[in-house]
Design a protein around this motif. Sequence first.
Motif, PDB file in Angstrom:
ATOM      1  N   PHE A 119      20.322  45.495  24.888  1.00  0.00           N
ATOM      2  CA  PHE A 119      21.173  45.167  26.019  1.00  0.00           C
ATOM      3  C   PHE A 119      20.906  43.724  26.429  1.00  0.00           C
ATOM      4  N   HIS A 120      21.962  43.028  26.795  1.00  0.00           N
ATOM      5  CA  HIS A 120      21.823  41.693  27.391  1.00  0.00           C
ATOM      6  C   HIS A 120      22.382  41.745  28.803  1.00  0.00           C
ATOM      7  N   CYS A 121      21.728  41.009  29.681  1.00  0.00           N
ATOM      8  CA  CYS A 121      22.290  40.807  31.018  1.00  0.00           C
ATOM      9  C   CYS A 121      22.195  39.319  31.337  1.00  0.00           C
ATOM     10  N   VAL A 122      23.350  38.695  31.546  1.00  0.00           N
ATOM     11  CA  VAL A 122      23.370  37.294  31.983  1.00  0.00           C
ATOM     12  C   VAL A 122      23.850  37.264  33.424  1.00  0.00           C
ATOM     13  N   LEU A 123      23.042  36.656  34.269  1.00  0.00           N
ATOM     14  CA  LEU A 123      23.414  36.491  35.672  1.00  0.00           C
ATOM     15  C   LEU A 123      23.781  35.036  35.911  1.00  0.00           C
TER      16      LEU A 123
END
Length: 204
Positions: A119-123
Amino acid sequence: MSKTIVLASNNAGKIKEFNALLGDMGIDVKPQSEFNVEEAEETGLSFIENAILKARNACAHTGLPALADDSGIEVDYLDGAPGIYSARFAGDHGNNEANNTLLLDKLDGVPELKRSARFHCVLAYMRHKEDPTPQVFHGVWEGRILTSTEGQEGFGYDPVFYVPECACSAASLPKEVKNQISHRAKALKQLLASFQQTQQDRPF
Ligand SMILES: O=P(O)(O)OP(=O)(O)OP(=O)(O)OC[C@H]1O[C@@H](n2cnc3c(O)ncnc32)[C@H](O)[C@@H]1O
Ligand SMILES: [Mg+2]
Protein backbone atom coordinates in the motif's frame (compact mmCIF):
# COMPACT_ATOMS: atom_id res chain seq x y z
CA MET A 1 -6.52 27.94 19.58
CA SER A 2 -6.70 24.85 17.42
CA LYS A 3 -5.83 24.98 13.75
CA THR A 4 -8.59 24.05 11.26
CA ILE A 5 -7.59 21.96 8.27
CA VAL A 6 -9.89 20.64 5.55
CA LEU A 7 -9.52 16.96 4.84
CA ALA A 8 -9.77 16.69 1.05
CA SER A 9 -11.30 13.21 0.92
CA ASN A 10 -14.73 11.68 0.46
CA ASN A 11 -13.66 8.19 1.52
CA ALA A 12 -15.39 7.31 4.82
CA GLY A 13 -12.75 4.68 5.69
CA LYS A 14 -9.90 7.15 5.33
CA ILE A 15 -11.77 9.88 7.23
CA LYS A 16 -12.30 7.54 10.20
CA GLU A 17 -8.60 6.70 10.26
CA PHE A 18 -7.60 10.37 10.07
CA ASN A 19 -9.94 11.26 12.93
CA ALA A 20 -8.46 8.50 15.09
CA LEU A 21 -4.89 9.42 14.17
CA LEU A 22 -5.25 13.18 14.57
CA GLY A 23 -7.75 13.09 17.44
CA ASP A 24 -5.62 14.48 20.23
CA MET A 25 -3.13 16.50 18.20
CA GLY A 26 -4.89 19.82 18.70
CA ILE A 27 -5.71 19.96 14.99
CA ASP A 28 -9.34 20.39 14.00
CA VAL A 29 -9.73 18.34 10.82
CA LYS A 30 -13.01 18.82 8.97
CA PRO A 31 -13.97 16.66 5.98
CA GLN A 32 -14.53 18.58 2.76
CA SER A 33 -18.17 17.41 2.68
CA GLU A 34 -18.84 19.93 5.48
CA PHE A 35 -17.96 22.68 3.00
CA ASN A 36 -19.72 21.07 0.02
CA VAL A 37 -16.45 20.85 -1.85
CA GLU A 38 -16.89 19.25 -5.26
CA GLU A 39 -14.71 16.21 -5.85
CA ALA A 40 -11.46 17.01 -7.70
CA GLU A 41 -10.78 15.19 -10.95
CA GLU A 42 -7.92 12.79 -10.36
CA THR A 43 -6.17 13.35 -13.69
CA GLY A 44 -2.60 12.99 -12.40
CA LEU A 45 -0.33 10.11 -13.33
CA SER A 46 1.13 9.67 -9.87
CA PHE A 47 -0.10 9.58 -6.27
CA ILE A 48 1.78 12.84 -5.69
CA GLU A 49 0.07 14.70 -8.53
CA ASN A 50 -3.38 13.48 -7.50
CA ALA A 51 -2.83 14.34 -3.84
CA ILE A 52 -1.84 17.89 -4.81
CA LEU A 53 -4.85 18.23 -7.16
CA LYS A 54 -7.21 17.20 -4.33
CA ALA A 55 -5.59 19.49 -1.73
CA ARG A 56 -5.56 22.48 -4.11
CA ASN A 57 -9.20 21.92 -5.00
CA ALA A 58 -10.21 21.91 -1.31
CA CYS A 59 -8.14 25.05 -0.57
CA ALA A 60 -9.73 26.83 -3.53
CA HIS A 61 -13.26 26.01 -2.38
CA THR A 62 -12.80 26.78 1.31
CA GLY A 63 -9.99 29.32 1.64
CA LEU A 64 -8.58 27.04 4.35
CA PRO A 65 -5.43 24.90 4.50
CA ALA A 66 -6.08 21.38 3.19
CA LEU A 67 -4.72 17.90 3.58
CA ALA A 68 -5.29 15.29 0.86
CA ASP A 69 -4.53 11.58 0.71
CA ASP A 70 -3.99 9.74 -2.52
CA SER A 71 -3.38 6.10 -1.90
CA GLY A 72 -3.60 2.68 -3.46
CA ILE A 73 -2.12 -0.77 -3.77
CA GLU A 74 0.76 -1.83 -6.02
CA VAL A 75 0.89 -5.51 -6.98
CA ASP A 76 4.20 -6.75 -8.37
CA TYR A 77 2.73 -9.61 -10.42
CA LEU A 78 0.50 -7.04 -12.18
CA ASP A 79 3.44 -4.72 -12.93
CA GLY A 80 2.28 -2.26 -10.27
CA ALA A 81 -1.46 -2.27 -11.07
CA PRO A 82 -3.93 -1.17 -9.83
CA GLY A 83 -1.71 1.62 -8.40
CA ILE A 84 -3.23 5.08 -8.85
CA TYR A 85 -6.33 3.42 -10.33
CA SER A 86 -7.01 1.38 -7.16
CA ALA A 87 -10.38 3.00 -6.45
CA ARG A 88 -11.69 2.25 -9.96
CA PHE A 89 -9.87 -1.03 -10.73
CA ALA A 90 -13.07 -2.93 -11.57
CA GLY A 91 -14.75 0.06 -13.26
CA ASP A 92 -17.06 1.73 -10.77
CA HIS A 93 -15.35 4.14 -8.42
CA GLY A 94 -15.09 2.80 -4.88
CA ASN A 95 -16.72 -0.61 -5.42
CA ASN A 96 -14.51 -2.42 -2.91
CA GLU A 97 -16.09 -5.82 -3.35
CA ALA A 98 -15.72 -5.80 -7.13
CA ASN A 99 -12.14 -4.50 -6.85
CA ASN A 100 -11.18 -7.29 -4.46
CA THR A 101 -12.85 -9.97 -6.59
CA LEU A 102 -11.05 -8.75 -9.71
CA LEU A 103 -7.71 -8.68 -7.91
CA LEU A 104 -8.17 -12.24 -6.58
CA ASP A 105 -9.18 -13.40 -10.08
CA LYS A 106 -6.14 -11.85 -11.71
CA LEU A 107 -3.88 -13.63 -9.22
CA ASP A 108 -5.71 -16.95 -9.44
CA GLY A 109 -3.13 -19.78 -9.24
CA VAL A 110 -0.18 -17.41 -8.66
CA PRO A 111 2.12 -18.85 -5.95
CA GLU A 112 2.63 -17.05 -2.63
CA LEU A 113 6.15 -15.89 -3.43
CA LYS A 114 4.87 -13.97 -6.45
CA ARG A 115 2.00 -12.27 -4.64
CA SER A 116 4.01 -9.42 -3.11
CA ALA A 117 2.22 -6.08 -2.88
CA ARG A 118 2.30 -2.81 -0.97
CA PHE A 119 0.00 0.00 0.00
CA HIS A 120 1.13 3.56 -0.68
CA CYS A 121 -0.22 6.65 0.98
CA VAL A 122 0.83 10.08 -0.27
CA LEU A 123 -0.31 13.05 1.76
CA ALA A 124 -0.22 16.58 0.39
CA TYR A 125 -0.62 19.55 2.72
CA MET A 126 -1.23 22.98 1.21
CA ARG A 127 -1.58 26.23 3.16
CA HIS A 128 -3.61 27.89 0.39
CA LYS A 129 -4.58 27.29 -3.24
CA GLU A 130 -1.48 29.01 -4.62
CA ASP A 131 0.91 27.42 -2.15
CA PRO A 132 4.08 26.97 -4.24
CA THR A 133 5.53 24.42 -1.82
CA PRO A 134 2.97 21.73 -1.03
CA GLN A 135 4.36 19.46 1.67
CA VAL A 136 4.33 15.85 0.56
CA PHE A 137 4.71 12.75 2.73
CA HIS A 138 4.83 9.11 1.65
CA GLY A 139 4.14 5.98 3.70
CA VAL A 140 4.50 2.39 2.44
CA TRP A 141 3.11 -0.84 3.91
CA GLU A 142 4.55 -4.13 2.57
CA GLY A 143 2.58 -7.36 2.35
CA ARG A 144 1.07 -9.78 -0.13
CA ILE A 145 -2.27 -10.62 -1.70
CA LEU A 146 -4.23 -13.46 -0.07
CA THR A 147 -6.12 -16.07 -2.08
CA SER A 148 -9.49 -15.15 -0.51
CA THR A 149 -10.90 -12.35 1.63
CA GLU A 150 -10.32 -12.39 5.40
CA GLY A 151 -11.58 -10.11 8.17
CA GLN A 152 -14.26 -7.46 8.65
CA GLU A 153 -12.35 -4.35 9.77
CA GLY A 154 -10.91 -1.53 7.70
CA PHE A 155 -11.98 -0.78 4.13
CA GLY A 156 -10.96 -1.13 0.50
CA TYR A 157 -8.35 -3.81 -0.14
CA ASP A 158 -7.80 -4.61 3.56
CA PRO A 159 -9.54 -8.06 3.35
CA VAL A 160 -7.14 -9.29 0.63
CA PHE A 161 -3.94 -7.77 2.05
CA TYR A 162 -1.81 -10.07 4.21
CA VAL A 163 0.37 -8.32 6.77
CA PRO A 164 3.45 -10.49 7.48
CA GLU A 165 4.36 -8.62 10.69
CA CYS A 166 0.95 -9.57 12.18
CA ALA A 167 0.41 -12.88 10.33
CA CYS A 168 -3.15 -11.93 9.32
CA SER A 169 -5.05 -9.75 6.86
CA ALA A 170 -5.24 -5.98 7.31
CA ALA A 171 -9.01 -6.40 7.77
CA SER A 172 -8.38 -8.77 10.71
CA LEU A 173 -6.41 -6.13 12.63
CA PRO A 174 -8.08 -4.04 15.34
CA LYS A 175 -8.18 -0.46 14.06
CA GLU A 176 -5.74 0.67 16.78
CA VAL A 177 -3.15 -1.74 15.37
CA LYS A 178 -3.69 -0.78 11.74
CA ASN A 179 -3.38 2.87 12.77
CA GLN A 180 0.07 2.20 14.22
CA ILE A 181 1.62 0.42 11.25
CA SER A 182 -0.24 1.25 8.04
CA HIS A 183 0.97 3.29 5.07
CA ARG A 184 -1.38 6.10 6.22
CA ALA A 185 -0.06 5.98 9.80
CA LYS A 186 3.52 6.19 8.52
CA ALA A 187 2.80 9.18 6.26
CA LEU A 188 0.89 10.96 9.04
CA LYS A 189 3.74 10.46 11.50
CA GLN A 190 6.03 12.23 9.02
CA LEU A 191 3.52 15.06 8.63
CA LEU A 192 3.16 15.54 12.40
CA ALA A 193 6.94 15.58 12.86
CA SER A 194 7.18 18.21 10.13
CA PHE A 195 4.40 20.32 11.70
CA GLN A 196 6.21 20.19 15.04
CA GLN A 197 9.48 21.23 13.40
CA THR A 198 7.77 24.17 11.65
CA GLN A 199 6.30 25.27 14.98
CA GLN A 200 9.77 25.24 16.53
CA ASP A 201 11.29 27.13 13.59
CA ARG A 202 8.46 29.67 13.37
CA PRO A 203 6.94 30.09 16.82
CA PHE A 204 5.16 33.38 16.02
O1 LIG B 1 -10.00 10.45 -3.35
P1 LIG B 1 -10.69 10.32 -2.03
O2 LIG B 1 -11.92 11.17 -1.92
O3 LIG B 1 -9.76 10.50 -0.85
O4 LIG B 1 -11.25 8.82 -1.87
P2 LIG B 1 -10.89 7.55 -2.81
O5 LIG B 1 -11.53 6.37 -2.21
O6 LIG B 1 -11.20 7.87 -4.24
O7 LIG B 1 -9.33 7.42 -2.59
P3 LIG B 1 -8.15 7.31 -3.65
O8 LIG B 1 -8.45 8.06 -4.86
O9 LIG B 1 -6.89 7.70 -2.90
O10 LIG B 1 -8.10 5.76 -3.97
C1 LIG B 1 -7.54 4.90 -3.02
C2 LIG B 1 -7.95 3.46 -3.25
O11 LIG B 1 -7.05 2.61 -2.54
C3 LIG B 1 -7.73 1.92 -1.53
N1 LIG B 1 -7.02 2.11 -0.26
C4 LIG B 1 -6.33 3.20 0.16
N2 LIG B 1 -5.93 3.07 1.43
C5 LIG B 1 -6.38 1.87 1.83
C6 LIG B 1 -6.32 1.17 3.05
O12 LIG B 1 -5.77 1.69 4.13
N3 LIG B 1 -6.89 -0.04 3.10
C7 LIG B 1 -7.51 -0.56 2.05
N4 LIG B 1 -7.64 0.03 0.86
C8 LIG B 1 -7.08 1.25 0.75
C9 LIG B 1 -9.10 2.58 -1.37
O13 LIG B 1 -10.09 1.68 -1.02
C10 LIG B 1 -9.35 3.17 -2.73
O14 LIG B 1 -9.94 2.19 -3.54
MG1 LIG C 1 -10.21 9.32 -5.23
